[in-house]
Design an enzyme around this catalytic site. Structure first.
Site, PDB file in Angstrom:
ATOM      1  N   GLY A 291       0.802  -1.221   0.000  1.00  0.00           N
ATOM      2  CA  GLY A 291       0.000   0.000   0.000  1.00  0.00           C
ATOM      3  C   GLY A 291       0.829   1.262   0.000  1.00  0.00           C
ATOM      4  O   GLY A 291       0.301   2.356  -0.177  1.00  0.00           O
ATOM      5  N   LYS A 415      20.958   4.421   1.718  1.00  0.00           N
ATOM      6  CA  LYS A 415      21.335   4.692   3.109  1.00  0.00           C
ATOM      7  C   LYS A 415      21.888   3.454   3.812  1.00  0.00           C
ATOM      8  O   LYS A 415      22.380   3.547   4.946  1.00  0.00           O
ATOM      9  CB  LYS A 415      20.134   5.258   3.869  1.00  0.00           C
ATOM     10  CG  LYS A 415      19.694   6.615   3.345  1.00  0.00           C
ATOM     11  CD  LYS A 415      18.407   7.088   3.968  1.00  0.00           C
ATOM     12  CE  LYS A 415      18.001   8.457   3.410  1.00  0.00           C
ATOM     13  NZ  LYS A 415      17.747   8.436   1.961  1.00  0.00           N
ATOM     14  N   LYS A 427      18.425  -1.578   7.195  1.00  0.00           N
ATOM     15  CA  LYS A 427      18.311  -2.015   5.803  1.00  0.00           C
ATOM     16  C   LYS A 427      19.563  -2.763   5.357  1.00  0.00           C
ATOM     17  O   LYS A 427      19.495  -3.702   4.562  1.00  0.00           O
ATOM     18  CB  LYS A 427      18.035  -0.817   4.888  1.00  0.00           C
ATOM     19  CG  LYS A 427      16.690  -0.150   5.114  1.00  0.00           C
ATOM     20  CD  LYS A 427      15.511  -1.091   4.875  1.00  0.00           C
ATOM     21  CE  LYS A 427      15.223  -1.289   3.400  1.00  0.00           C
ATOM     22  NZ  LYS A 427      13.987  -2.093   3.192  1.00  0.00           N
ATOM     23  N   THR A 478      17.767  21.119   5.603  1.00  0.00           N
ATOM     24  CA  THR A 478      18.720  20.925   6.688  1.00  0.00           C
ATOM     25  C   THR A 478      20.077  21.554   6.397  1.00  0.00           C
ATOM     26  O   THR A 478      20.762  22.017   7.311  1.00  0.00           O
ATOM     27  CB  THR A 478      18.903  19.419   6.971  1.00  0.00           C
ATOM     28  OG1 THR A 478      19.283  18.758   5.766  1.00  0.00           O
ATOM     29  CG2 THR A 478      17.592  18.824   7.486  1.00  0.00           C
TER      30      THR A 478
END
Length: 618
Positions: A291, A415, A427, A478
């Protein structure tokens, strides 16, 4: 007051004229010559009386005191009721006065004349307001959004006609820009043509342009991006007609916004999925996290390949429902009956649930997109990142092997390379799980796909920047020097499917994503695309790097040492030796009893050696 008094006299005069005139003409047409002559006095008295009664009623309900700019439905009802009362009184008189020789055969004439009078009475009151509406629309168009068309050919005519016939359009086309010198100085539809297109920045400034529409359908994509790049520096909003390559029917020929990916000066990634179609057609496919941004696009693209069964498995019911209903509508619209669509709610870290699903449906292929991906949130909630990204991946991989799934593809991230945050570390752990099961399993081919940021996905900076612009700023980033790799969601998913095709066991596929994009430049282009001036209309402020955030993300793409697949944009990272992870899974499971996030991160770092913990957590 004087104006109102004048209008009152005018409307009284018009009402009397309309009622008397049409009633008289009605009598004249419905009576024979002799009958009309003998009844003339009575007819004149009737016409005058009906007009007078109507005016009195209108005055009583204060219709003549209404400012006709404010004329509304209530006033129309007053007109209808007022005149109807007058006409009915007149009808009674017509039957009562024998000298008028009024019979039932004259009722049709009376109805028609009464209806005509009523419509005219309403019309003359509507007319001033309608005239003012038209005037305001014309004034709005004269003072509308100052627009420049790029191109002075057939495509420009489509745009001009579309804007002219669209009452909602606020565009005022003030100049056309073209490269054909023969058109310079010659008005096209009474609009000046100037050029060349390379001077759009200067032309936009000279004509005080607020919006530019690219109206050249036969542009190459390279030339299109050149024009977009020139326009993006003009602080104007950019829209366009679709290119010829994008048109499949006449419905596609309409002015649309320029998408953000067209502002990034990057070549679109085109992948041929013909072989993927053959691989997935008629098969059972499970998409975990189906989803989400990537998962739902996986569902859409796999659906087009006509699998036998397509299963969406997600913990979040709302997005699962959305993609389920979207595909159901598509099935009904296109009369598709050969795909069984299954929607399941649950979590991949629920071992029992995962086993039951894989055992029951026996998927041929699993695309594992279920994961927590938001870096700052996972810094605050590292246990949940481990629960889903690590344990969830382990569960899916374990039961894919047990129930002989042909292939499992993990959606990873840039990452995961030398991670500096919890999300990236989990991950990377997930990648080692995939590689471990690849060496262990005799049934399943495992692979991971590693790529950068996805435009428009949940958590992407693009929706955030757009929202901040809509709210008047400021845009927050940032660090002004932060850069990221970008791709679109369809590109990312097409890559995932291709890598699933190439997967033979344990590969980590990496995409050549080209040059990274500076986030500050992206913010500038989005502000200009909105027709605003950076640091004037919308401020850009730096908030400082967040915990675990890098200035530069790494994909570690080395074309000299890494293996290229059949697709020149897809590479395979050199395999590492992977030790058994069963003990590491048991060790990491201890985090569920920990209370301090610092302890959780330290334990994760003890397993993922490349993970660098933020100095505040040491």
């Amino acid at each position: 007051m004087k104006k109102l008094f004048t209008l009152t006299k005018l409307y009284i005069l018009l009402d009397i004229t309309i009622i008397f005139g049409i009633t008289f003409l009605g009598f004249l047409g419905s009576y024979s010559k002799d009958a009309f002559a003998s009844s003339l006095t009575g007819i004149l008295l009737y016409c005058s009386g009906t007009a007078l009664i109507t005016v009195v009623i209108f005055a009583f309900v204060k219709l003549y005191r209404t400012q006709y700019d404010d004329y509304c439905l209530t006033d129309r009802i007053k007109v209808a009721i007022g005149y109807s009362i007058s006409a009915l009184i007149g009808l009674i008189v017509l039957f009562a006065v024998k000298e008028l020789h009024f019979t039932t055969k004259h009722i049709i004439t009376w109805l028609l004349t009464s209806l005509a009078i009523l419509l005219l009475l309403i019309f003359i009151r509507d007319l001033p307001r309608e005239i003012k509406v038209v005037q305001r629309m014309n004034e709005k168009r004269k003072l509308g959004v100052r627009t420049m068309l790029i191109g002075a050919g057939a495509a420009a005519k489509i745009v001009i006609d579309d804007l002219k016939n669209n009452p909602k359009s606020e565009n005022n086309i003030v100049v056309l820009v073209d490269d054909d010198e023969k058109k310079f100085g010659t008005p096209y539809f009474n609009i000046d043509v100037v050029g060349p297109i390379s001077n759009v920045s200067k032309i936009a400034k000279e004509y005080e342009i607020e919006e530019a529409i690219i109206a050249i359908a036969n542009l190459t994509e390279e030339r299109f991006r050149e024009i977009v790049d020139c326009l993006s520096a003009c602080n104007v909003r950019v829209r366009r007609l679709p290119l010829l390559s994008e048109i499949s029917s006449r419905k596609d020929i309409k002015v649309t916004d320029v998408h953000i990916e067209e502002l990034l000066n990057r070549d679109p990634i085109k992948l041929d999925n013909t072989e993927v179609n053959e691989m997935l057609r008629g098969k059972t496919v499970l998409v975990t996290g189906g989803g989400g941004s990537i998962g739902s696009e996986l569902m859409r693209q796999i659906f087009k390949m006509h699998p036998k069964k397509l299963i969406v498995f997600d913990i979040y019911e709302n997005c699962t429902y959305d993609i389920q209903q979207e595909l159901i509508r598509k099935m009904r619209k296109e009369n598709i009956n050969d795909i069984e669509l299954i929607a399941l709610i649950g979590s991949t870290y629920n071992e029992t649930s995962v086993e039951q699903i894989i055992k029951k449906y026996k998927p041929d292929y699993i695309y594992h997109a279920a994961a927590y991906k938001h870096v700052p949130l996972m810094e605050d909630c590292p246990i949940e990142a481990i629960r889903t990204n690590v344990i969830g991946t382990y569960n899916v991989a374990k039961f894919a092997d047990k129930y002989k799934v042909k292939k499992m593809v993990l959606i990873s991230t840039d990452k995961a390379v030398r991670p500096t945050n919890t999300m990236g570390a989990t991950k990377r752990f997930a990648e080692t799980i995939i590689q471990y099961f690849s060496e262990k399993s005799k049934n399943t081919a495992y692979a991971a796909v590693r790529f950068g940021n996805v435009l428009g996905s949940n958590g992407s900076v693009v929706p955030l920047f757009k929202k901040q612009i809509e709210e008047g700023g400021p845009i927050t980033l940032t660090h002004k020097d932060i850069v990221r790799y970008f791709m679109t969601i369809p590109e990312a998913v097409s890559l995932i499917l291709q890598c699933g095709l190439y997967a033979e066991g344990g590969e980590i596929f990496i995409l050549d994503m080209g040059k990274p994009v500076k986030i500050y430049d992206l913010a500038i282009k989005l502000i200009r695309q909105a027709g605003l001036v950076p640091d004037k209309d919308i401020k850009i402020i730096e908030t400082g790097l967040r915990p675990g955030e890098k200035l530069f993300e790494e994909l570690l793409l080395d074309v000299n040492t890494q293996t290229r697949t059949k697709n020149e944009r897809i590479f395979v990272e050199e395999k590492e030796s992977i030790k058994p992870i069963e003990e590491e899974i048991r060790t990491i499971s201890n985090v569920f009893n920990m209370e301090e996030t610092t302890d959780v991160k330290k334990l994760l770092a003890s397993i993922i050696e490349t993970y660098t913990i933020d100095k505040d957590d040491k």
